[in-house]
Design a protein around this motif. Structure first.
Motif, mmCIF file in Angstrom:
data_model
loop_
_atom_site.group_PDB
_atom_site.id
_atom_site.type_symbol
_atom_site.label_atom_id
_atom_site.label_comp_id
_atom_site.label_asym_id
_atom_site.label_seq_id
_atom_site.Cartn_x
_atom_site.Cartn_y
_atom_site.Cartn_z
ATOM 1 N N PRO A 189 -13.531 -17.093 9.601
ATOM 2 C CA PRO A 189 -13.687 -16.733 8.127
ATOM 3 C C PRO A 189 -14.825 -17.321 7.427
ATOM 4 O O PRO A 189 -15.411 -16.805 6.406
ATOM 5 C CB PRO A 189 -12.437 -17.692 7.504
ATOM 6 N N ASP A 190 -15.559 -18.051 8.052
ATOM 7 C CA ASP A 190 -16.967 -18.573 7.712
ATOM 8 C C ASP A 190 -18.131 -17.472 7.695
ATOM 9 O O ASP A 190 -19.281 -17.759 7.557
ATOM 10 C CB ASP A 190 -17.199 -20.006 8.158
ATOM 11 N N GLY A 191 -17.720 -16.595 8.762
ATOM 12 C CA GLY A 191 -18.826 -15.705 9.115
ATOM 13 C C GLY A 191 -19.474 -15.969 10.478
ATOM 14 O O GLY A 191 -18.969 -16.970 11.024
ATOM 15 N N LEU A 192 -20.020 -15.031 11.216
ATOM 16 C CA LEU A 192 -20.255 -14.836 12.368
ATOM 17 C C LEU A 192 -21.826 -15.710 12.528
ATOM 18 O O LEU A 192 -22.651 -15.253 11.784
ATOM 19 C CB LEU A 192 -20.409 -13.721 13.032
ATOM 20 N N ASP A 193 -22.126 -16.187 13.758
ATOM 21 C CA ASP A 193 -23.414 -16.559 14.076
ATOM 22 C C ASP A 193 -24.210 -15.199 14.119
ATOM 23 O O ASP A 193 -23.757 -14.068 14.503
ATOM 24 C CB ASP A 193 -23.462 -17.225 15.685
ATOM 25 N N GLY A 194 -25.483 -15.041 13.738
ATOM 26 C CA GLY A 194 -26.118 -13.965 13.628
ATOM 27 C C GLY A 194 -26.446 -13.373 15.030
ATOM 28 O O GLY A 194 -26.532 -11.983 15.433
ATOM 29 N N ARG A 195 -26.593 -14.123 16.042
ATOM 30 C CA ARG A 195 -26.766 -13.570 17.460
ATOM 31 C C ARG A 195 -25.314 -12.887 17.762
ATOM 32 O O ARG A 195 -25.636 -11.758 18.637
ATOM 33 C CB ARG A 195 -27.046 -14.627 18.504
ATOM 34 N N ASP A 196 -24.235 -13.104 17.340
ATOM 35 C CA ASP A 196 -23.097 -12.413 17.896
ATOM 36 C C ASP A 196 -22.756 -11.213 16.839
ATOM 37 O O ASP A 196 -22.710 -10.164 17.674
ATOM 38 C CB ASP A 196 -21.939 -13.535 17.452
ATOM 39 N N TRP A 197 -23.198 -11.004 15.708
ATOM 40 C CA TRP A 197 -23.030 -9.926 15.025
ATOM 41 C C TRP A 197 -24.222 -9.097 15.453
ATOM 42 O O TRP A 197 -24.134 -7.657 15.310
ATOM 43 C CB TRP A 197 -23.326 -10.213 13.468
ATOM 44 N N ALA A 198 -25.159 -9.330 16.000
ATOM 45 C CA ALA A 198 -26.364 -8.859 16.611
ATOM 46 C C ALA A 198 -25.987 -7.661 17.480
ATOM 47 O O ALA A 198 -26.124 -6.534 17.571
ATOM 48 C CB ALA A 198 -27.496 -9.524 16.830
ATOM 49 N N TRP A 199 -25.040 -8.225 18.508
ATOM 50 C CA TRP A 199 -24.792 -7.454 19.674
ATOM 51 C C TRP A 199 -23.811 -6.009 19.114
ATOM 52 O O TRP A 199 -23.779 -5.147 19.601
ATOM 53 C CB TRP A 199 -24.192 -8.000 20.852
ATOM 54 N N VAL A 247 -18.070 -2.157 22.116
ATOM 55 C CA VAL A 247 -17.550 -1.604 20.862
ATOM 56 C C VAL A 247 -17.039 -0.236 21.054
ATOM 57 O O VAL A 247 -17.687 0.633 21.726
ATOM 58 C CB VAL A 247 -18.930 -1.540 20.161
ATOM 59 N N VAL A 248 -16.181 0.030 20.181
ATOM 60 C CA VAL A 248 -15.746 1.471 20.005
ATOM 61 C C VAL A 248 -15.237 1.911 18.727
ATOM 62 O O VAL A 248 -14.817 0.961 17.999
ATOM 63 C CB VAL A 248 -14.100 1.656 20.738
ATOM 64 N N LEU A 249 -15.767 2.745 18.293
ATOM 65 C CA LEU A 249 -15.649 3.391 16.886
ATOM 66 C C LEU A 249 -14.659 4.369 16.644
ATOM 67 O O LEU A 249 -14.548 5.673 17.416
ATOM 68 C CB LEU A 249 -17.015 4.117 16.373
ATOM 69 N N LEU A 296 -23.426 -5.342 15.907
ATOM 70 C CA LEU A 296 -24.310 -3.972 15.033
ATOM 71 C C LEU A 296 -25.153 -3.246 15.881
ATOM 72 O O LEU A 296 -25.315 -1.875 15.696
ATOM 73 C CB LEU A 296 -25.202 -4.679 13.917
ATOM 74 N N ARG A 297 -25.886 -3.862 17.147
ATOM 75 C CA ARG A 297 -26.605 -2.963 17.818
ATOM 76 C C ARG A 297 -25.736 -1.647 18.389
ATOM 77 O O ARG A 297 -26.373 -0.731 18.324
ATOM 78 C CB ARG A 297 -27.349 -3.755 18.784
ATOM 79 N N LEU A 310 -20.898 -4.266 5.764
ATOM 80 C CA LEU A 310 -20.339 -4.707 6.915
ATOM 81 C C LEU A 310 -21.022 -5.907 7.276
ATOM 82 O O LEU A 310 -20.336 -6.797 7.717
ATOM 83 C CB LEU A 310 -20.319 -3.889 7.998
ATOM 84 N N THR A 311 -22.405 -5.747 7.410
ATOM 85 C CA THR A 311 -23.366 -7.022 7.599
ATOM 86 C C THR A 311 -22.985 -7.961 6.623
ATOM 87 O O THR A 311 -22.901 -9.416 7.204
ATOM 88 C CB THR A 311 -24.733 -6.715 7.728
ATOM 89 N N ASP A 312 -22.980 -7.776 5.523
ATOM 90 C CA ASP A 312 -22.823 -8.955 4.197
ATOM 91 C C ASP A 312 -21.258 -9.597 4.709
ATOM 92 O O ASP A 312 -21.198 -10.778 4.705
ATOM 93 C CB ASP A 312 -22.542 -8.227 2.946
ATOM 94 N N THR A 313 -20.352 -8.912 4.978
ATOM 95 C CA THR A 313 -19.067 -9.133 5.444
ATOM 96 C C THR A 313 -18.914 -10.273 6.451
ATOM 97 O O THR A 313 -18.300 -11.241 6.497
ATOM 98 C CB THR A 313 -18.118 -8.246 5.398
ATOM 99 N N MET A 314 -19.612 -9.736 7.629
ATOM 100 C CA MET A 314 -19.318 -10.507 8.700
ATOM 101 C C MET A 314 -20.096 -11.400 9.103
ATOM 102 O O MET A 314 -19.980 -12.696 10.071
ATOM 103 C CB MET A 314 -19.610 -9.551 9.926
#
Length: 289
Positions: A172-182, A215-217, A184-185, A234-238
């Motif tokens: 709930p406090d958000g992801l570490d940028g390195r985790d969101w990076a994979w 990841v599956v869309l 989003l990539r 989504l980036t703002d949210t995650m």
């Protein structure tokens, strides 16, 4: 709770012919409607599109209960290879609603308006994705059809997938940028391979496989326009609030193609974190598919 309700009786007890049950159902409806009111959701930092969908679904279920309608779980679609019950409703947006069928990992996306093209969109995407070796980033579809003028597609998602909504609930406090990076990539890679917009990206339609970084869309539509603004949202949210640089980049790059976004995003990640390394990632949920 509202969008996951399969029938009116998941939210409203009793029968509309009884005064006491009508009063109880009215109180429940008003209480839930207040909980998903746009003003309250904005104050709580909740995505307004999610609360709008929840309010629409709540009104639909309340109307079903008032009519004494048969449970929605009895609804089904019939395809070339089988009959698929529309049981637990997982999510819905303006164009598409997604249901579980009762079989592990099996889902049905059905257009909410006549003339939609969710089934043809997924079939067309498979050809493009396969050419680029990206078919694993799309759900595996084996049946589709048109029921009452509405297109639908049945598909299977791999074991162990969770939605970004579940990820956000687990962090709930958000992801570490390195985790969101994979994450989003891989979203950008899939969009670039598809060569067309998704049209309905959300915390519900993006699924990840945490341990394997998959990841599956899902929820593809015949979309017009780009996904840039949604990806920025989504980036703002995650992301956790103390990592603003990825958010700033995604807002600035909204008009770029996914391929160009990916190229420049990789440059940003190299600057922020150096050489890419695999980071173990887990999500604890009660019901992984």
């Amino acid at each position: 709770m509202i969008c996951r309700a399969g029938t009116a009786h998941d939210l409203f007890d009793g029968a509309p012919r009884r005064d006491s049950d009508r009063r109880s159902a009215r109180r429940t409806f008003r209480s839930l409607l207040m909980a998903v009111h746009p003003d309250r959701s904005a104050a709580d930092g909740v995505d307004s599109s999610a609360t709008t969908a929840a309010a629409a679904r709540l009104s639909e279920l309340y109307a079903d209960w008032q009519r004494g309608a048969a449970p929605a779980a009895e609804a089904h679609v019939v395809g070339h290879h089988g009959t698929y019950p529309l049981r637990n409703r997982l999510w819905a947006n303006e164009r598409v609603a997604c249901y579980e069928t009762g079989k592990p990992g099996e889902r049905v996306d059905i257009d909410r308006t006549d003339g939609g093209r969710c089934s043809s969109a997924l079939r067309e995407l498979w050809l493009e994705a396969a050419v680029h070796g990206m078919s694993a980033f799309l759900p595996g579809s084996s049946d589709c059809g048109v029921t009452d003028g509405r297109s639908w597609v049945q598909y299977q998602i791999p074991d162990g997938m969770v939605s970004l909504r579940e990820v956000h609930e687990a962090y709930p406090d958000g992801l570490d940028g390195r985790d969101w990076a994979w994450m989003l990539r891989r979203i950008l890679m899939t969009l670039a391979a598809a060569g067309r917009p998704h049209g309905a990206l959300s915390v519900d339609t993006v699924l990840i496989r945490p341990e394997q970084h998959g990841v599956v869309l899902t929820g593809w539509t015949a979309a017009i326009g780009g996904d840039g603004p949604v990806l920025a949202g989504l980036t703002d949210t995650m992301l956790r609030s103390r990592e603003p640089r990825q958010s700033r980049f995604m807002h600035a790059a909204q008009e770029l193609s996914p391929g160009k976004q990916l190229t420049e995003y990789d440059l940003l990640l190299q600057h922020l974190y150096g050489r890419r390394r695999f980071r173990p990632f887990t999500v604890s949920t009660g019901t992984n598919n």
